[in-house]
Structures are given as structure tokens and as C-alpha cells.
Design an enzyme around this catalytic site. Structure first.
Site, PDB file in Angstrom:
ATOM      1  CB  CYS A  57      72.272  43.284   6.655  1.00 32.68           C
ATOM      2  SG  CYS A  57      71.393  42.633   5.237  1.00 32.68           S
TER       3      CYS A  57
HETATM    4  N1  LIG Z   1      68.198  39.316   3.699  1.00 38.23           N
HETATM    5  C1  LIG Z   1      68.156  40.625   3.718  1.00 38.23           C
HETATM    6  O1  LIG Z   1      67.322  41.210   4.416  1.00 38.23           O
HETATM    7  C2  LIG Z   1      69.081  41.475   2.872  1.00 38.23           C
HETATM    8  C3  LIG Z   1      68.799  42.850   2.748  1.00 38.23           C
HETATM    9  C4  LIG Z   1      69.618  43.637   1.933  1.00 38.23           C
HETATM   10  C5  LIG Z   1      70.712  43.067   1.300  1.00 38.23           C
HETATM   11  N2  LIG Z   1      70.987  41.737   1.445  1.00 38.23           N
HETATM   12  C6  LIG Z   1      72.132  41.210   0.704  1.00 38.23           C
HETATM   13  O2  LIG Z   1      71.635  40.479  -0.413  1.00 38.23           O
HETATM   14  C7  LIG Z   1      72.489  39.362  -0.699  1.00 38.23           C
HETATM   15  C8  LIG Z   1      71.692  38.076  -0.687  1.00 38.23           C
HETATM   16  O3  LIG Z   1      71.150  37.883   0.607  1.00 38.23           O
HETATM   17  P1  LIG Z   1      69.916  36.917   0.880  1.00 38.23           P
HETATM   18  O4  LIG Z   1      69.464  37.230   2.262  1.00 38.23           O
HETATM   19  O5  LIG Z   1      68.929  36.971  -0.217  1.00 38.23           O
HETATM   20  O6  LIG Z   1      70.654  35.492   0.842  1.00 38.23           O
HETATM   21  P2  LIG Z   1      69.967  34.057   0.779  1.00 38.23           P
HETATM   22  O7  LIG Z   1      70.928  33.121   1.394  1.00 38.23           O
HETATM   23  O8  LIG Z   1      68.566  34.125   1.321  1.00 38.23           O
HETATM   24  O9  LIG Z   1      69.833  33.750  -0.778  1.00 38.23           O
HETATM   25  C9  LIG Z   1      70.925  33.571  -1.609  1.00 38.23           C
HETATM   26  C10 LIG Z   1      70.558  32.561  -2.693  1.00 38.23           C
HETATM   27  O10 LIG Z   1      71.666  32.489  -3.586  1.00 38.23           O
HETATM   28  C11 LIG Z   1      71.823  31.139  -3.978  1.00 38.23           C
HETATM   29  N3  LIG Z   1      73.188  30.942  -4.468  1.00 38.23           N
HETATM   30  C12 LIG Z   1      74.345  30.833  -3.773  1.00 38.23           C
HETATM   31  N4  LIG Z   1      75.385  30.699  -4.605  1.00 38.23           N
HETATM   32  C13 LIG Z   1      74.905  30.727  -5.852  1.00 38.23           C
HETATM   33  C14 LIG Z   1      75.500  30.630  -7.134  1.00 38.23           C
HETATM   34  N5  LIG Z   1      76.796  30.491  -7.273  1.00 38.23           N
HETATM   35  N6  LIG Z   1      74.685  30.687  -8.207  1.00 38.23           N
HETATM   36  C15 LIG Z   1      73.351  30.821  -8.061  1.00 38.23           C
HETATM   37  N7  LIG Z   1      72.722  30.934  -6.877  1.00 38.23           N
HETATM   38  C16 LIG Z   1      73.496  30.881  -5.780  1.00 38.23           C
HETATM   39  C17 LIG Z   1      71.481  30.348  -2.740  1.00 38.23           C
HETATM   40  O11 LIG Z   1      71.143  29.010  -3.049  1.00 38.23           O
HETATM   41  C18 LIG Z   1      70.302  31.162  -2.191  1.00 38.23           C
HETATM   42  O12 LIG Z   1      69.071  30.685  -2.712  1.00 38.23           O
HETATM   43  C19 LIG Z   1      73.597  39.431   0.338  1.00 38.23           C
HETATM   44  O13 LIG Z   1      74.672  40.126  -0.179  1.00 38.23           O
HETATM   45  C20 LIG Z   1      72.977  40.234   1.467  1.00 38.23           C
HETATM   46  O14 LIG Z   1      73.963  40.902   2.237  1.00 38.23           O
HETATM   47  C21 LIG Z   1      70.187  40.934   2.210  1.00 38.23           C
END
Ligand SMILES: NC(=O)c1ccc[n+]([C@@H]2O[C@H](COP(=O)([O-])OP(=O)(O)OC[C@H]3O[C@@H](n4cnc5c(N)ncnc54)[C@H](O)[C@@H]3O)[C@@H](O)[C@H]2O)c1
Length: 457
Positions: free
Chosen positions: A289
Site C-alpha cells: 500500500c
Molecule cells: N494487503 C493489504 O494490507 C491491503 C490493505 C488495504 C488495501 N489493499 C488493496 O487491496 C487490493 C488487493 O490487495 P491484496 O493485498 O489482497 O493482494 P493479494 O495479492 O494478496 O491478493 C490478490 C488476489 O487476487 C487474485 N487475482 C489476481 N488477478 C485476478 C483476476 N483477474 N481474477 C481473479 N483473481 C485474481 C490473486 O491470485 C490473489 O489471490 C489491492 O488493491 C491493495 O492495494 C491491500
């Protein structure tokens, strides 16, 4: 640029009368799908399922899908027992089949929003997901984007792919909203249900539909004017952190030159009961983030002819931290008549934050690279990351294993550099065993340490 002016958006909303939903809430209650079963999507699935909603988790990663259906967890701080219980109760299942979207009431998107090589926003995951949803989208369904992104993404880029692929109109045939995730991984006090959820709808009816869904699982909802405002609120939250961390990182050096410890200063300032919030210095920014999201804002600002000078300056200061930390390691070694070149240096903590296994964008990798470039022999210890997986940015560390934690091993390093201070580490043992420690996290504050052994950085 946003596709609508405020006046046009208001006028348009008035004309949009959502038709009666064709997707009905089934006899067994609400059904939703959550796409992207990572750090954000999986806890959200579990929270909805715990609240009695039937949740279909969708991901393109078949390994994650089969792990979840077998009741296994692949995220260290999410217990498998909870997944197993909800799968057995029929409240949660996972799939790679997007056609199943047809039968749910709402689809929540939690896919990655990284940066491209040129540090511009990479919306490809969001757009690909939109394209996968579109052919199955039904009248009356709700689509919510949760991934962090720049203002305008939901009502422009995402809306366009959904409309093009489905032949349906947002705000008229289906509902569209943005609601940013506020997950705080590894913080046991942070419960998804208790974190207020900001929601912006494409139309008032879209907002109402989103509120109905989220109110099943989240205690406090914060409705805002539109999707853009919700997108902008998330960016403000993360930019706020980045800027304030940069401030204390800068003051760390300024105060050190005056023989003042920044950690003592922050503790003292923190006693002020109003108008102050503590942020702590570190070796640089990490995670999915804070190092990434400000670039989303800066890019969008450029599109509308605006500058983001605070954001740029904070980025500059935070990115300079690893260099400064490594310079401090060299200085500390020099005080013991040793050179960095040829020294055996242990980096303690590979994950980007304490008590998690997530090593994405971790500054520890930058520190390890810099130390290696300067000729040091580099090792790491992290109780949460026993072996380094293959990463796009640092493939050369793949397969490297965490060293063992015992006196014989730890005492043989010329210096230990604390990059991330996990609670699972015994810092008194470290203080007793290691001849030299460079501490970027004030992890040894409560330990008994011989004079001259610990250098703050
Ligand atoms: N990790 C955090 O602490 C956090 C906190 C707030 C916001 N976010 C935001 O949330 C979003 C997701 O982050 P995350 O940390 O969960 O990511 P992550 O990489 O842990 O998870 C994303 C998932 O999406 C899947 N994916 C990718 N492309 C796909 C598609 N086309 N169809 C279906 N699934 C698909 C991946 O296989 C993965 O399992 C981002 O925008 C991030 O900025 C993350």
C-alpha cells in the site's frame, strides 16, 4: 479525467431509476462473490461467511482455490480452523469458475493494483476482472471495487468494461460502487467487522444496494458522495501515513545530529492529549500500500494538471532511508575496526511489517541488496519467512533460507541489522549474543545492553 462533471452526475442520477432486481436473495439468505482471495479478499470472505452470508470466493489461482476448499490457509495470520468451519457449514466455498457469478447478489473485487515498471498505475488486474465478470453480469446485481486505485477508476475504466461486456448500464441495470479495504494484517486487535467502511455509489440507488450488502457483515458504514470520493479517501489515508513517516524519518537524522533520540522525542510528544499522532521511523517503506498508492494519486493528479509536491517529497525521503541505514551499519562496523566489505551481516526481519509473513515491497530486500553491493556477506533471520520465495523484483534471493536462532549462529555475525521487529524474536538474547546491532525499530529499548553495542539507524 472523471467522465462526469458534478452537475452532469447529479442530473444523470435523477434520471436513473433502478429496475426491480432479477437476482433475488435466495431462501437461504444473501449470496455474494468475492474476487481475489489474497490478504484483503480472504478475511472479507470469512467475515461475510461468519455473518451468515453465503460466500463464493473466486480466484484465478487454482492452488488457492483448492487449499481453501480443503480447509487450508495460505496466509499465516488466518487460522485454517476458521476456514474449515465455514466451508463445512456451507457458508464459504472457492472456485475459478466465473460463470457462478450469475447466481449471486453482489460481486466484490479485491484484486491487486500494483505499479508498472515505469511506476505508473497498473489497472490490468482490475480490468481483466471486469472482463471476466461482464459476460455473467445480471440485472439488479451489485459490483463493488475494493482495490485501492485513483479517483475515477470505478465510474470510468471499470464501468466501461462491465457495460461493454454485458450490454447492461451501470446505475440503470446493475449497481456499481467503490468501498476501500482497510485491512491491517497481523494486528490481532483489528477486526474486519469493527473497521468503519467507506462506501461511494455510482448513483444513490447503487449506494443503497452497497449499504444493504455491507451492513450484513460490517458494523459501521460511512456513505460518501460518490465513488470518486471513496477512492480519494483511501488514497488520503495512505498518503497521510507515507508523508508522516517521511517526516519522522527526516527528523531522525536531524535530531541525531543534535544528539537527541527521535524515539524519546516521539514518546514525549505522544503524551499530548490532542493534536498529535505518533508515527515511527524505519528503514524505508514496505508492503502493498504505502509505497505504491501515492503513485496512483500522483499519476491522476498529472492527468488533471495538478502537482503532488508533498507526495513526491515524502517518496524521496522514504526511498533514501535504506542508503542511510547501510551507511550507519558501515559506521558502526568502523567503530569496531571492521570494514563493511567482507563483513558478515545478518538482516533481522524480512517481512515488511512486524508479525506477518508478507514480504512484498519489503525494505529488507533493498537493505540486503545494498549490503551485498558493498561487499558484505548477507544473511537473514525471520521466524515468519523460513525461505525466500521467487519474487519479480529480487529473484536472486529466491531459495535463501532464514538462519537458525541460537547463540552459536547469531554470535558469528559481525553485525545484526534490525529491519523489522517481530514480537516472536527474543531481543535480550540478541543483545547478549551479538557483538554489534544496528536497530532501525528501537527494538532493544527495554533490553540490557553493553555500552557501544547498539547503534540506532
Ligand atoms: N494487503 C493489504 O494490507 C491491503 C490493505 C488495504 C488495501 N489493499 C488493496 O487491496 C487490493 C488487493 O490487495 P491484496 O493485498 O489482497 O493482494 P493479494 O495479492 O494478496 O491478493 C490478490 C488476489 O487476487 C487474485 N487475482 C489476481 N488477478 C485476478 C483476476 N483477474 N481474477 C481473479 N483473481 C485474481 C490473486 O491470485 C490473489 O489471490 C489491492 O488493491 C491493495 O492495494 C491491500
Amino acid at each position: 479525467m472523471s467522465g462526469l462533471t458534478f452537475a452532469a452526475a447529479r442530473a444523470e442520477r435523477k434520471t436513473l431509476l433502478p429496475r426491480a432486481p432479477l437476482v433475488q436473495t435466495g431462501a437461504n439468505g444473501m449470496n455474494i462473490a468475492i474476487i481475489g482471495l489474497g490478504y484483503v479478499g480472504l478475511p472479507l470472505c470469512l467475515q461475510f461467511a461468519r455473518s451468515g452470508v453465503r460466500v463464493l470466493g473466486l480466484d484465478i489461482d487454482a492452488k488457492k482455490v483448492s487449499a481453501l476448499n480443503a480447509g487450508r490457509s495460505y496466509i499465516q495470520h488466518i487460522p485454517a480452523g476458521e476456514i474449515k468451519k465455514l466451508v463445512r457449514a456451507g457458508k464459504f466455498s472457492a472456485s475459478t469458475d466465473f460463470a457462478k457469478i450469475k447466481s449471486v447478489e453482489a460481486v466484490l473485487i479485491c484484486v491487486p493494483t500494483p505499479l508498472k515498471k515505469n511506476r505508473e498505475p497498473d489497472l490490468s488486474f482490475v480490468l481483466k476482472t471486469g472482463k471476466s465478470i461482464a459476460p455473467h453480469l445480471q440485472r439488479g446485481q451489485l459490483v463493488v471495487l475494493e482495490s485501492t486505485t485513483y479517483p475515477g477508476t470505478t465510474e470510468n475504466e471499470l464501468r466501461e468494461v462491465l457495460e461493454k461486456g454485458s450490454g447492461l448500464k451501470a446505475g440503470k441495470d446493475f449497481h456499481l460502487a467503490f468501498s476501500p479495504e482497510r485491512e491491517d494484517p497481523g494486528n490481532p486487535k483489528s477486526k474486519v467487522a469493527e473497521i468503519p467502511k467507506v462506501i461511494g455509489g455510482f448513483t444513490p440507488a447503487c449506494l443503497a444496494a452497497a449499504k444493504k450488502v455491507y451492513s450484513r457483515a460490517i458494523r459501521h458504514l460511512v456513505p460518501v458522495a460518490n465513488c470518486r470520493t471513496a477512492e480519494a479517501a483511501k488514497l488520503l489515508e495512505n498518503v497521510f501515513r507515507g508523508v508522516n513517516i517521511a517526516l519522522v524519518n527526516e527528523l531522525k537524522g536531524v535530531y541525531a545530529a543534535m544528539d537527541i533520540d527521535i524515539w524519546d522525542v516521539i514518546a514525549a510528544a505522544h503524551t499530548k492529549p490532542f493534536g498529535f499522532m505518533p508515527f515511527y521511523p524505519g528503514p524505508g517503506l514496505g508492503g502493498h500500500c504505502i509505497p505504491i498508492d501515492p503513485f496512483y494519486l500522483a499519476w491522476k493528479a498529472r492527468q488533471v494538471g495538478q502537482e503532488t509536491r508533498f507526495v513526491e517529497l515524502a517518496g524521496e525521503i522514504n526511498r533514501a532511508m535504506p542508503e542511510r541505514v547501510v551507511a550507519q551499519v558501515a559506521k558502526a562496523l568502523a567503530a569496531q575496526k571492521k570494514k563493511l566489505r567482507g563483513a558478515r551481516v545478518l538482516v533481522l526481519g524480512l517481512a515488511y511489517k512486524a508479525n506477518v509473513a508478507d514480504d512484498r515491497e519489503s525494505p529488507s530486500y533493498v537493505l540486503m541488496n545494498l549490503l551485498k553491493t558493498r561487499g558484505a556477506e548477507v544473511f537473514y533471520f525471520d521466524p515468519h519467512v523460513p525461505i525466500i520465495r521467487k519474487t519479480r523484483e529480487h529473484p536472486h534471493w529466491a531459495g535463501t533460507k532464514s538462519v537458525k536462532w541460537n547463540r552459536q549462529t547469531i554470535s558469528r555475525f559481525d553485525a545484526v541489522l534490525i529491519s523489522t521487529a517481530h514480537n516472536a524474536v527474543n531481543y535480550q538474547q540478541l543483545a547478549d549474543w551479538s557483538p554489534l546491532i544496528v536497530d532501525t525499530r528501537n527494538a532493544l529499548a527495554k533490553c540490557n545492553v553493553a555500552p557501544g553495542k547498539v547503534w540506532k539507524a
